[in-house]
Scaffold this motif. Structure first.
Motif, PDB file in Angstrom:
ATOM      1  N   THR A 190      -4.770  20.242  -0.195  1.00  0.00           N
ATOM      2  CA  THR A 190      -5.518  21.441  -0.417  1.00  0.00           C
ATOM      3  C   THR A 190      -6.009  21.849   0.873  1.00  0.00           C
ATOM      4  O   THR A 190      -5.813  23.408   1.068  1.00  0.00           O
ATOM      5  N   VAL A 191      -6.650  21.128   1.629  1.00  0.00           N
ATOM      6  CA  VAL A 191      -7.096  21.362   2.808  1.00  0.00           C
ATOM      7  C   VAL A 191      -6.043  21.952   3.731  1.00  0.00           C
ATOM      8  O   VAL A 191      -6.071  23.278   4.594  1.00  0.00           O
ATOM      9  N   ALA A 192      -4.777  21.227   3.839  1.00  0.00           N
ATOM     10  CA  ALA A 192      -3.583  21.766   4.684  1.00  0.00           C
ATOM     11  C   ALA A 192      -3.060  23.234   4.200  1.00  0.00           C
ATOM     12  O   ALA A 192      -2.727  24.116   4.966  1.00  0.00           O
ATOM     13  N   ILE A 193      -3.011  23.377   2.881  1.00  0.00           N
ATOM     14  CA  ILE A 193      -2.556  24.702   2.242  1.00  0.00           C
ATOM     15  C   ILE A 193      -3.740  25.954   2.594  1.00  0.00           C
ATOM     16  O   ILE A 193      -3.187  26.848   3.013  1.00  0.00           O
ATOM     17  N   LYS A 236       0.766  -1.101  -0.145  1.00  0.00           N
ATOM     18  CA  LYS A 236      -0.018   0.021   0.016  1.00  0.00           C
ATOM     19  C   LYS A 236       0.902   1.412   0.152  1.00  0.00           C
ATOM     20  O   LYS A 236       1.810   1.226   0.792  1.00  0.00           O
ATOM     21  N   GLN A 237       0.455   2.053  -0.990  1.00  0.00           N
ATOM     22  CA  GLN A 237       1.378   3.383  -1.007  1.00  0.00           C
ATOM     23  C   GLN A 237       1.207   4.614  -0.061  1.00  0.00           C
ATOM     24  O   GLN A 237      -0.203   4.751   0.315  1.00  0.00           O
ATOM     25  N   SER A 238       1.755   5.048   0.871  1.00  0.00           N
ATOM     26  CA  SER A 238       1.383   6.033   1.914  1.00  0.00           C
ATOM     27  C   SER A 238       1.513   7.300   1.114  1.00  0.00           C
ATOM     28  O   SER A 238       2.612   7.311   0.456  1.00  0.00           O
ATOM     29  N   GLY A 239       1.078   8.201   2.030  1.00  0.00           N
ATOM     30  CA  GLY A 239       1.050   9.964   1.249  1.00  0.00           C
ATOM     31  C   GLY A 239      -0.191  10.673   1.559  1.00  0.00           C
ATOM     32  O   GLY A 239      -1.115   9.771   2.044  1.00  0.00           O
ATOM     33  N   PHE A 240      -0.139  11.773   1.001  1.00  0.00           N
ATOM     34  CA  PHE A 240      -1.407  12.686   1.167  1.00  0.00           C
ATOM     35  C   PHE A 240      -2.100  12.820  -0.082  1.00  0.00           C
ATOM     36  O   PHE A 240      -1.646  12.673  -1.189  1.00  0.00           O
TER      37      PHE A 240
END
Length: 208
Positions: A16-19, A6-10
């Motif tokens: 977009t929400v974080a920015i 499974k690939q990890s990341g955002f």
């Protein structure tokens, strides 16, 4: 069976929400910082207004304390209140050889009244000589403009011509009440600074 890792990341939505949250937080901090800087600049301007107002009041107070009120000036064209439509006060040295003159002239600009303060110094070689022509210089202030500057002299008649006993000389001690209202030139829509002081002369029964 072969399992895929499974690939990890955002995700794009998370980024977009974080920015967006970061930009909102940065905007709030930056807005608060700019507001704080503006408040500090305004406070510094008002401190300068207060300082300049104090300097002018100190100048006049020194004249009242160290010089005598020149009641004789009111009998001349220089100080006669019936001639001028502005306030004039004169202070003369004890030896009668130096005189300081203060004028408070009201002018109207765009339906608002402002007061220009002017100051003159005269000297003469002896009491028998006439005073030279009055040459005023404006008491210019870099940060301050005066909306009101009232000079109230008590008593209005010359007390120096009255022979008094030493125990009653305070009855004839002249005093000058100064009532000033000033504001910062950079903030004409802000409230002004009001200051009032009363200064008494240290001279009694002086004759000129």
């Amino acid at each position: 069976m072969k399992l895929t890792q499974k690939q990890s990341g955002f995700t794009l939505i998370e980024i977009t929400v974080a920015i967006t949250v970061f930009m909102i937080f940065t905007g709030i901090v930056l807005s608060s910082f700019i507001h704080l800087i503006g408040v500090q600049i305004e406070a510094n301007r008002y401190r300068k207004v207060y300082s300049e107002l104090n300097e002018i009041l100190a100048l006049i107070s020194t004249d009242v304390k160290e010089y005598a009120i020149d009641y004789n000036c009111f009998k001349t064209a220089v100080c006669d209140p019936n001639i001028h439509n502005y306030q004039v006060q004169a202070f003369v040295s004890k030896d009668g050889l130096e005189r300081h003159i203060l004028s408070a002239k009201t002018k109207t600009v765009e339906e608002l009244d402002f007061v220009d303060l002017e100051y003159a110094v005269q000297t003469r070689a002896s009491r028998q000589n006439e005073w030279p022509a009055v040459i005023y210089r404006k008491l210019d202030t870099a940060n301050t403009e005066f909306l009101q500057f009232d000079l109230t002299l008590r008593p209005t008649s010359n007390p120096y011509d009255v022979e008094t006993r030493i125990d009653s000389k305070n009855l004839y001690q002249p005093s000058l009440t100064i009532n000033a209202l000033a504001r910062a030139k950079a903030y004409p829509d802000r409230p002004g600074i009001s200051m009032q002081t009363t200064v008494s002369s240290r001279f009694y029964n002086v004759r000129f």
